[in-house]
Motif scaffolding. Structure first.
Motif, short mmCIF file in Angstrom:
data_model
loop_
_atom_site.label_atom_id
_atom_site.label_comp_id
_atom_site.label_asym_id
_atom_site.label_seq_id
_atom_site.Cartn_x
_atom_site.Cartn_y
_atom_site.Cartn_z
N PRO B 39 0.52 -4.13 1.92
CA PRO B 39 0.72 -5.51 1.48
C PRO B 39 -0.08 -6.50 2.33
CG PRO B 39 2.63 -4.74 2.67
CD PRO B 39 1.74 -3.56 2.50
N SER B 40 -0.18 -7.70 1.84
CA SER B 40 -0.91 -8.73 2.56
C SER B 40 -0.27 -8.96 3.93
CB SER B 40 -0.86 -10.02 1.73
OG SER B 40 -1.91 -10.84 2.12
N GLY B 41 -1.09 -9.06 4.95
CA GLY B 41 -0.58 -9.28 6.29
C GLY B 41 -0.17 -8.02 7.00
N ALA B 42 -0.42 -6.85 6.37
CA ALA B 42 -0.01 -5.59 7.00
C ALA B 42 -0.89 -5.26 8.20
CB ALA B 42 -0.09 -4.46 5.98
N GLY B 43 -2.09 -5.77 8.23
CA GLY B 43 -2.99 -5.48 9.33
C GLY B 43 -4.20 -4.67 8.92
N LYS B 44 -4.51 -4.66 7.63
CA LYS B 44 -5.64 -3.87 7.15
C LYS B 44 -6.96 -4.40 7.72
CE LYS B 44 -4.78 -4.80 2.79
NZ LYS B 44 -3.64 -5.70 2.86
N SER B 45 -7.15 -5.72 7.56
CA SER B 45 -8.41 -6.29 8.08
C SER B 45 -8.47 -6.12 9.59
CB SER B 45 -8.50 -7.77 7.75
OG SER B 45 -8.38 -7.97 6.38
N THR B 46 -7.34 -6.30 10.24
CA THR B 46 -7.31 -6.15 11.68
C THR B 46 -7.77 -4.75 12.08
OG1 THR B 46 -5.41 -7.62 11.63
CG2 THR B 46 -5.83 -6.46 13.68
N ASN B 205 -10.76 -1.12 2.97
CA ASN B 205 -9.52 -1.84 2.73
C ASN B 205 -9.43 -2.17 1.28
OD1 ASN B 205 -8.40 -2.22 5.11
ND2 ASN B 205 -9.20 -4.25 5.48
N ILE B 206 -8.32 -2.00 0.69
CA ILE B 206 -8.29 -2.33 -0.72
C ILE B 206 -6.90 -2.79 -1.13
CG2 ILE B 206 -7.81 -0.03 -1.62
CD1 ILE B 206 -10.29 -0.63 -3.47
N HIS B 207 -6.89 -3.83 -1.93
CA HIS B 207 -5.64 -4.42 -2.36
C HIS B 207 -5.08 -3.68 -3.55
CE1 HIS B 207 -4.14 -8.03 -0.59
NE2 HIS B 207 -3.50 -8.33 -1.69
N ASP B 224 3.21 -3.74 7.94
CA ASP B 224 3.60 -4.45 9.15
C ASP B 224 3.10 -3.76 10.42
OD1 ASP B 224 4.69 -6.55 10.37
OD2 ASP B 224 6.74 -5.79 10.38
N GLY B 225 1.88 -3.25 10.37
CA GLY B 225 1.29 -2.66 11.56
C GLY B 225 1.65 -1.21 11.80
N ASN B 226 2.45 -0.62 10.92
CA ASN B 226 2.80 0.78 11.07
C ASN B 226 2.19 1.58 9.93
OD1 ASN B 226 4.58 0.61 13.38
ND2 ASN B 226 5.90 -0.57 11.99
N LYS B 227 1.86 2.83 10.24
CA LYS B 227 1.33 3.69 9.19
C LYS B 227 2.50 4.29 8.43
CE LYS B 227 -0.60 7.70 9.99
NZ LYS B 227 -1.56 8.70 10.49
N MET B 228 2.54 4.11 7.10
CA MET B 228 3.65 4.60 6.30
C MET B 228 3.26 5.83 5.50
SD MET B 228 5.78 2.42 7.19
CE MET B 228 7.21 2.46 6.11
N PHE B 229 1.98 6.03 5.31
CA PHE B 229 1.54 7.15 4.49
C PHE B 229 0.16 7.57 4.96
CE2 PHE B 229 -0.95 8.84 0.99
CZ PHE B 229 -0.11 9.83 0.48
N ASP B 230 -0.11 8.88 4.90
CA ASP B 230 -1.43 9.38 5.25
C ASP B 230 -1.63 10.67 4.50
OD1 ASP B 230 -3.76 10.26 6.33
OD2 ASP B 230 -3.16 10.01 8.42
N TYR B 245 4.96 -0.90 -0.01
CA TYR B 245 5.00 -2.30 -0.44
C TYR B 245 6.39 -2.89 -0.40
CZ TYR B 245 0.15 -2.09 -1.74
OH TYR B 245 -1.21 -1.98 -1.70
N GLU B 246 7.37 -2.09 -0.01
CA GLU B 246 8.76 -2.56 0.08
C GLU B 246 9.22 -3.22 -1.19
OE1 GLU B 246 8.39 -4.92 3.73
OE2 GLU B 246 10.19 -3.87 4.36
N MET B 247 8.80 -2.70 -2.31
CA MET B 247 9.26 -3.28 -3.58
C MET B 247 9.06 -2.28 -4.70
SD MET B 247 6.15 -5.78 -4.59
CE MET B 247 6.50 -5.78 -6.31
N GLU B 248 9.68 -2.58 -5.79
CA GLU B 248 9.54 -1.74 -6.97
C GLU B 248 8.15 -1.94 -7.54
OE1 GLU B 248 12.44 -0.30 -9.03
OE2 GLU B 248 13.33 -0.23 -7.03
N ILE B 249 7.47 -0.84 -7.82
CA ILE B 249 6.18 -1.00 -8.47
C ILE B 249 6.25 -0.40 -9.85
CG2 ILE B 249 3.78 -0.26 -8.40
CD1 ILE B 249 3.99 -0.53 -5.38
#
Ligand SMILES: Nc1ncnc2c1ncn2[C@@H]1O[C@H](COP(=O)(O)OP(=O)(O)OP(=O)(O)O)[C@@H](O)[C@H]1O
Ligand SMILES: [Mg+2]
Lengths: 272, 250, 284
Positions: B39-46, B205-207, B224-230, B245-249
């Protein structure tokens, strides 16, 4: 087809880039020549190099200035305050005499366009083209030595800048509030008080503070021509060849200007 | 063999600020098209910006071709950067310069300071720039200024510029999110073909999850700065996505 | 308003503070009147401290007009219409142009070094460059002129150097402010490609600020020219010396003529700058 467009072959691009570079290079060379010529004509031919002597001599005359004359510090306080006050009152006075100039000099509010507008513009130009030192000399000859001449000089010099910027601000106002007040039947004065003034007042105050900051720097030198403040002390130290004293005065000016800059920064931020 | 090895990467924007990356590890192999989603702000660009040290990470290691990136001095870092192509979301072209000059800036790491001031580039570089512009389909726009181009065209210039560097790794920071869906696909297609052709690994990086699934063979998901899947793209399922994404998709 | 204008940030700043103001109206109003009152007290005290004859001020203006009309008018135009004075004018222009030029050359570098977003070294170069520009700014051009005359003797050289320092102070700050407002994306792109500091400046920074720099350069010329008309006061070349001599000898008609020539020159120079500024903003 792309191959037929002339600009896309490598040779063409290389050639046009080379040409551009050559023109650019020629331009820089010309500029360099011009600079070298003016340096030669003015600085080298005109300067009395014997008087300056060698680099070591220059170093020596600079070294005179190193050091602080601590005995001077107590007697600096009065002139420093005086300089500061001259700047403050001069700016205030400048602002007051500015008000008609702003009114006359803004195209959308000027009362008799063909007369008042050029008048105001001329006053602004004269005020800005004459250096503060010259203003000070004129006023010293009119009202005598002292702080008052300095104040008048600062005011005269500030008028141009404050009035010019403020008039521009008045010209760039949002016309809707003005129309609204006209629509409810307001007269010219009411339009000015309720339609224009609230919009431009913060901007004008900002401009005044900005000018005040510059005026601190200016008032510090007016003493050179007898208009009081730190400049007078500077002048005296210079004349008695007390070079560390000169440095001390400069440091004092530096401190005062710094205070002014910080104050101006924060007050402009706090402005409305 | 892993080309890029990142382990336990932590990053902040200011010493007192919050930790933006909280210990990220992953590996990019030779012919990977590697996606970072989140999600936006997760830290991808960082994360992307840490790889070539546009942002200095706080701790962790980054190994590129067995070189420890974080230990390099300034000069060596510049040497390394010239082999890492980067493509930006906002294109970041030099707007006032021509398309040609923009592509040529890809060679800056290779030319001396004095030459670059006067924009003197070798004929070989110009030849190559022209070839690349043809490759990305911009042969008719060589002399135009960069700000006269459309978004899709600008991104193509960005691609040509990155390729001009002769990169051995491509970093893409949301290369398509400023473009419309159709152009996005064209740009992704172009990058994919060229990357496969030149055997350059890509970290992207991809949205858009759909695009990620289509073009990438491996995915990591950040939240949020943590890796959730690899894992490989095929493995990524609905449950993973919902977690990232912490939401229903739908 | 011109983009390079030092005041352009006001209206922008004004907006966002405004909202807070309404929310805390009561204490804010109190603070406002407190500040106003203390400023008023300060002014009153200052007037007292400086012994300003308030009661005579109004009459003073009348007398001033009188003095100007009788003593300064008509200007003695014959006095300035000779070769010697024309030479002094040319000298003034040369001085202003060299001072502004050198000042601008230094300012570009100093502006770059003292812009915290692209300064080559934030720890060392940035503060040093800031202090240098700050120092040049704080000291008035007349003081620079006096110092250089003391060190180098009379002539154009000290004038040029004084104007150089003045231009550095003036343009350096404006340049660095301009650089601090650029889009960092382009800078980042050059950095990411392995560009060094110089290349980052030449490709990432300069193209973005070129137009603004040209505007500032023109502006610098304007102020440098005005300053050049007076540095001669302390023996640093140009027409300032004529001015001083005539003022000292109370040759008011001649002084008026010189002042008139200054105003005319400044107006010409300003028209020229306005024209140049329009050309620049059109060429982009
Ligand atoms: N220059 C900066 N200074 C301080 N904090 C920053 C900066 N850039 C980003 N951040 C913070 O870091 C966090 C991660 O930002 P980042 O740009 O990496 O997110 P992202 O995953 O790329 O989001 P997006 O999809 O919107 O681009 C955000 O909380 C953001 O507020
Ligand atoms: Mg991002």
């Amino acid at each position: 087809m792309p191959n037929e467009t002339p600009a896309t072959t490598v040779d063409d691009i290389v050639r046009s880039r080379k040409k551009k570079q050559r023109i650019q290079f020629g331009f820089y060379l010309f500029l360099l020549g011009l600079i070298v010529w003016s340096i030669k004509a003015t600085v080298i031919d005109d300067t009395d190099w014997d008087r300056i002597g060698s680099l070591a001599d220059i170093g020596k005359s600079i070294s005179h200035f190193i050091g602080i004359d601590f005995s001077l510090i107590p007697s600096l306080l009065g002139p420093t305050i005086e300089t500061f006050m001259i700047a403050c009152i001069g700016t205030l006075l400048g602002f007051i005499i500015c008000i008609p100039a702003i009114w006359f000099g803004a195209l959308n509010v000027t009362p008799f366009k063909s007369v008042t507008y050029p008048m105001a513009r001329a006053a602004m130009t004269i005020s800005r083209s004459i250096h503060e030192i010259v203003w000070a000399l004129i006023f010293v000859s009119a009202v005598g030595l002292g702080a008052f001449a300095g104040i008048l000089a600062i005011a005269a010099r500030s008028l141009g800048f404050i009035a010019k910027m403020s008039a521009e601000a008045v010209e760039n106002i949002d016309p809707r509030p003005v129309e609204a007040i006209r629509a409810v039947g307001g007269n010219n004065l009411q339009v000015m008080l309720y339609g224009i003034l609230p919009q431009v007042l913060p901007i004008i105050l900002g401009i005044v503070i900005f000018e005040w900051e510059i005026n601190i720097r200016r008032s510090a030198v007016l003493g050179l021509v007898g208009a009081g403040g730190l400049g007078l002390v500077f002048f005296r130290q210079m004349h008695t060849f007390n070079y560390p004293g000169v440095t001390t005065v400069i440091v004092a000016i530096f401190g005062l200007v710094l205070i002014g800059e910080v104050a101006s920064h924060y007050s402009r931020k706090a402005l409305i | 063999m892993a080309i890029l090895e990142v382990s336990d990467l932590r990053a902040k924007y200011s010493s007192k600020g919050p930790e933006i990356l909280k210990g990220i590890s992953f590996q990019v192999e030779e012919d990977d098209f590697f996606a970072i989603i989140g999600p936006s702000g997760a830290g991808k660009s960082t994360l992307i910006r840490c790889i070539n040290r546009l942002l200095e990470p706080v701790s962790g290691t980054i190994k590129l071709h067995d070189v420890d990136v974080l230990k390099l001095g300034n000069r060596e870092l510049r040497r390394l950067r010239r082999h890492i192509g980067m493509i930006f979301q906002e294109f970041n072209l030099i707007n006032r310069l021509s398309v040609m000059d923009n592509v040529l800036t890809g060679r800056l790491g290779y030319v001396g300071s004095l030459r670059s001031i006067f924009r003197v580039f070798s004929n070989k570089d110009i030849q190559r720039a022209l070839e690349l512009l043809e490759r990305v389909g911009l042969q008719d726009h060589v002399g135009k200024r960069a700000d006269e181009l459309s978004g899709g065209q600008r991104q193509r210039v960005g691609i040509a510029r990155a390729l001009m560097q002769e990169p051995n790794l491509l970093l893409l920071d949301e290369p398509t999110s400023a473009l419309d869906p159709k152009i996005s696909r064209e740009v992704m297609d172009l990058i994919k073909t060229i990357a496969t052709e030149l055997k350059i690994p890509v970290l992207c990086n991809i949205h858009n999850v759909q695009l990620a699934k289509e073009y990438c063979n491996k995915i990591i998901g950040l939240q949020d700065g943590n890796k959730m899947f690899d894992g490989p793209t095929e493995v990524l399922n609905q449950a993973n996505l919902e977690e990232i994404y912490e939401m229903e998709i739908l | 308003m011109n983009k390079s204008d030092p005041l352009r940030s006001y209206s922008i700043q004004g907006d966002n503070v405004d909202r807070e103001w309404r929310r805390f109206k009561y204490p804010q109003t109190l603070v406002k009147y407190g500040v106003l009152l203390s400023v008023l007290v300060f002014f009153t005290y200052s007037v007292h401290y400086l012994n300003i004859p308030l009661d005579r001020i109004m009459g003073m203006f009348g007398r001033l007009g009188d003095v100007l009309a009788n003593r300064y008018y008509p200007p003695d135009l014959g006095y300035i219409a000779n070769q010697e004075y024309l030479d002094a004018i040319v000298e003034t222009i040369q001085m202003a142009y060299l001072g502004a030029l050198f000042g601008l050359l230094f300012s570009i570098v100093l502006g770059w070094f003292s812009a915290h977003n692209v300064s080559p070294s934030q720890r060392y170069i940035y503060p040093i460059a800031r202090v240098i520009t700050m120092g040049c700014r704080s000291v008035h051009e007349m003081i620079w002129a006096i110092l250089f005359v003391t060190i180098l003797g009379f002539g154009i050289l000290p004038g040029v150097l004084a104007l150089t320092m003045f231009s550095i102070g003036f343009a350096g700050k404006l340049f660095s402010e301009e650089i601090e407002a650029i889009d960092m994306g382009e800078v980042e792109a050059i950095r990411a490609m392995g560009g060094n500091h110089l290349q980052v400046f030449v490709y990432g920074v300069f193209p973005q600020v070129r137009t603004a720099f040209t505007g500032i350069a023109i502006y610098t010329w304007d102020v440098a020219f005005r300053a050049a008309t007076v540095v001669g006061f302390v023996g640093a070349g140009g027409m300032g010396w004529y001015l001083k001599r005539n003022i000292m000898q109370i040759e008011t008609h001649r002084t008026a003529a010189i002042l008139l020539s200054i105003i005319v020159l400044v107006v010409i120079s300003e028209l020229f700058s306005a024209w140049a500024r329009i050309r620049v903003s059109k060429a982009k």
